[in-house]
Design a protein around this motif. Sequence first.
Motif, mmCIF file in Angstrom:
data_model
loop_
_atom_site.group_PDB
_atom_site.id
_atom_site.type_symbol
_atom_site.label_atom_id
_atom_site.label_comp_id
_atom_site.label_asym_id
_atom_site.label_seq_id
_atom_site.Cartn_x
_atom_site.Cartn_y
_atom_site.Cartn_z
ATOM 1 N N LYS A 344 0.820 -1.204 0.000
ATOM 2 C CA LYS A 344 0.000 0.000 0.000
ATOM 3 C C LYS A 344 0.861 1.265 0.000
ATOM 4 C CE LYS A 344 -4.218 -1.669 0.076
ATOM 5 N NZ LYS A 344 -5.171 -1.380 -1.023
ATOM 6 N N LEU A 345 1.988 1.227 0.740
ATOM 7 C CA LEU A 345 2.864 2.396 0.798
ATOM 8 C C LEU A 345 3.472 2.679 -0.572
ATOM 9 C CD1 LEU A 345 4.032 4.413 2.927
ATOM 10 C CD2 LEU A 345 6.056 2.950 2.996
ATOM 11 N N GLU A 352 9.599 6.208 -0.518
ATOM 12 C CA GLU A 352 10.874 6.896 -0.387
ATOM 13 C C GLU A 352 10.822 7.967 0.694
ATOM 14 O OE1 GLU A 352 14.780 7.454 -0.873
ATOM 15 O OE2 GLU A 352 13.608 5.940 -1.943
ATOM 16 N N SER A 353 9.763 8.760 0.698
ATOM 17 C CA SER A 353 9.685 9.876 1.648
ATOM 18 C C SER A 353 9.518 9.395 3.084
ATOM 19 C CB SER A 353 8.531 10.814 1.277
ATOM 20 O OG SER A 353 7.279 10.141 1.349
ATOM 21 N N ILE A 354 8.711 8.363 3.299
ATOM 22 C CA ILE A 354 8.490 7.884 4.672
ATOM 23 C C ILE A 354 9.727 7.153 5.183
ATOM 24 C CG2 ILE A 354 7.071 6.411 6.141
ATOM 25 C CD1 ILE A 354 5.683 8.936 5.234
ATOM 26 N N CYS A 358 11.867 8.266 8.424
ATOM 27 C CA CYS A 358 12.173 7.321 9.494
ATOM 28 C C CYS A 358 13.674 7.317 9.793
ATOM 29 C CB CYS A 358 11.703 5.917 9.098
ATOM 30 S SG CYS A 358 11.966 4.652 10.353
ATOM 31 N N ALA A 359 14.484 7.258 8.746
ATOM 32 C CA ALA A 359 15.938 7.241 8.929
ATOM 33 C C ALA A 359 16.419 8.513 9.616
ATOM 34 C CB ALA A 359 16.631 7.069 7.580
ATOM 35 N N GLU A 360 15.926 9.651 9.180
ATOM 36 C CA GLU A 360 16.350 10.921 9.769
ATOM 37 C C GLU A 360 15.871 11.055 11.205
ATOM 38 O OE1 GLU A 360 14.864 13.774 7.016
ATOM 39 O OE2 GLU A 360 16.547 13.519 5.607
#
Length: 760
Positions: A344-345, A352-354, A358-360
């Motif tokens: 779904k994402l 890519e944006s989520i 999350c990483a940041e």
Amino acid sequence: MARPVRRPGNLPADATSFVGRRRELALVRQTLAKARLVSLVGPGGVGKTRLAVRAGTDLVRGFPDGAWLVELADIRDPALVVHAVIAALGLRDQAMVEPAALLLSYLRDKRLLLVVDNCEHLLATTAPLLVKVLHAASGVCVLVTSRETLSVPGEHVVVVPSLDLPSAQPTLPLAQLGQNEAVRLFVDRAEAVGRFELAAANAPAVVELCHRLDGLPLAIELAAARTKVLSVPQILARLTDRFALLTGGGRAVLPRHHTLRNAIDWSHDLLTADEQTLLRRLCVFAGRFTVDDVETVCAQGIPATSVLDAVSSLVDKSLLIRDDAPDVACYRLHETMREYAGLKLRGAGEEESIRRRCAEYYRDRCLRTLPDVRYHLLAWLDWMDLEIDNIRSVLYQCVLRADRQLGLDLAGAVGWYWATRATSEGVRWLDELLAAGPEDPPHVLALFMRGFLAVLQADPGCAGPLLRRAAATAERVGLVSVQAHALSLAAIAAHVTGGDGTSRDLLAAAAARAEDLDDYLATISVLQAQSLIGIFDGEHAAVRAAASTGIRLSRAAGDPYALQMMLANLGLTAMAEQDFDEAEPLLTEALHIARRLDDRVAQHHVLGALACHAAATCQPRLAAALLGAADSLQASIGTTLAPYLATDLDKAYEMTRAALGDSTQKACLENGRRMSRDAAIALALGETAATDGKASTDAGPLTNREAEVARLVADGLSNKQIAARLLISDHTVDSHLRRILSKLGVRSRTQVATWIAESD
């Protein structure tokens, strides 16, 4: 009545009722009786994990060393499989020994059951590792869950079917129908979310619904969760409409994976737009997560006041699992649901944006807390234990995407986790990321942490160059505190490799930087180096001066890691000077701190020192038991005792043999080796008494003192009343109670009282 023997292990208790599976449980038992590797194979959502855990619980009495669950669903990096196994077994990656070698060495003489869950995405790594385990450890059996077989020699496969279904034309009495596995599961879960009762009016719809869902437990649970707002006929009608789209309006049977996918689709379509958005974004978390994590990473575009309600709603609808840590409400996705959310994402164009967000989030949070980690180490390590799978996932993505800078920032910022929990894993991440791109400009934090880990691994040849590079880079960019810390550690590495002159020069340079700064962290690192090098050289006055100042400063600063080390160094010096009265309180306080930090290397060293102390003070039974316990702890971390203790340890072995005789010494050593780590530490701290080698199981997993506290808790006494009764401090009672709750796997005083009542 004799207290039951409680086997070691980590299998979780059932959070909800376990339904059916009698035939499958019997088949697993029969198969494991003749084979050492059994794979439970079936599609997602069929209930392999629940079956494996229940089978392990039923079989544990046949494994003296317990049954241990290794969960791989949250692991994405194949190299972390062995780390997951050693962590599940309670081993610690804090030494230079390769994790696989540590695992095989530890298991060699064990009789235990490994339950390895959800390994289908890691077969290429998991299968050969398990083959090595089975070859090296003849007393180990393995129960695997996977969507496909391991395809290795000796594997016996048990196919996990859907739950038994009732006749499509129900003519059975309601009571008998309610005993059918699929129906019973639906009814149990429906009762859990609201008022539901199987009745003549809804029985046909329940039966047809179970058939429509192919008896798949996850699909049935999703449907049952909707009985809070829909009747069973309404649920059935909506599901039938959706399934008809795939079968051209007919009643063709869908493949099971389509059945489950469309059951999830149906449940997803009933969500609000905000709930749908949140569900698909939650797949970026590889492990457990908190509402704070969700609000920062996943909630953009969703009103802040709605996030908690949306999370609660997803839990109510069985789309999200609550999986709490101590004192923290946590959540996770079932692996099948995570796969669905990931689709779904990607479909929403948000992956890519989520993932970047999350990483940041984890990088920024870890960098922000890094300067104060030393002063809040216990709380920070608890947070890291909760979040480590998410951080590993981010690091894995950084390696895959060559996002070197973010990866190095994060791997360096969590360096204290690598230092105290997963040293060789930290080395691997830092090495991969440092080698992944140009070295100009060098990454100061990553270089320093990599050198620090090399010192902890007793690898001075690697540590020295890294730490000198870190110091030079820190000087160039004006990070003088980091420069002083790096020079101090480099001095230790140089001394170990025989470079005494270089070591003195480096230490003098570090001391000069620290003096200019008047900075605690720079100063304490110099004092640590001075005291440790003084111990190596037998310079007692130098150790006393550095360690005494270090104890005062670290105690005032609230730095338990440094305080533990300084106490141990001063205690060892007192031992060397044969001032045993001074040494004992120093070493016991160091061990108290090492227990709180769960620092296994420090526990190992201090246990060895206290064994020498017991031998020197005419306590041979205690000394022999602690020597045995130190041997056992060494096997679980793969380290060796510090060289400066070697002579004292040899003396302790000889003194206990002379005092006890060969047979009694051997019995006491074996008693110590059989002790759990907690029991050995309690013995060293005087919380329990040494025995003559006969292991006591009367208190189950509890030490004698913990059992005493547990009984007083069951009698209704408060912590203050227990402290007065036992002549100990309130703080000590609280520490005992925390360990009791942890060992028994319970959360409340009432549950402790229940355990006492059932065990008496």
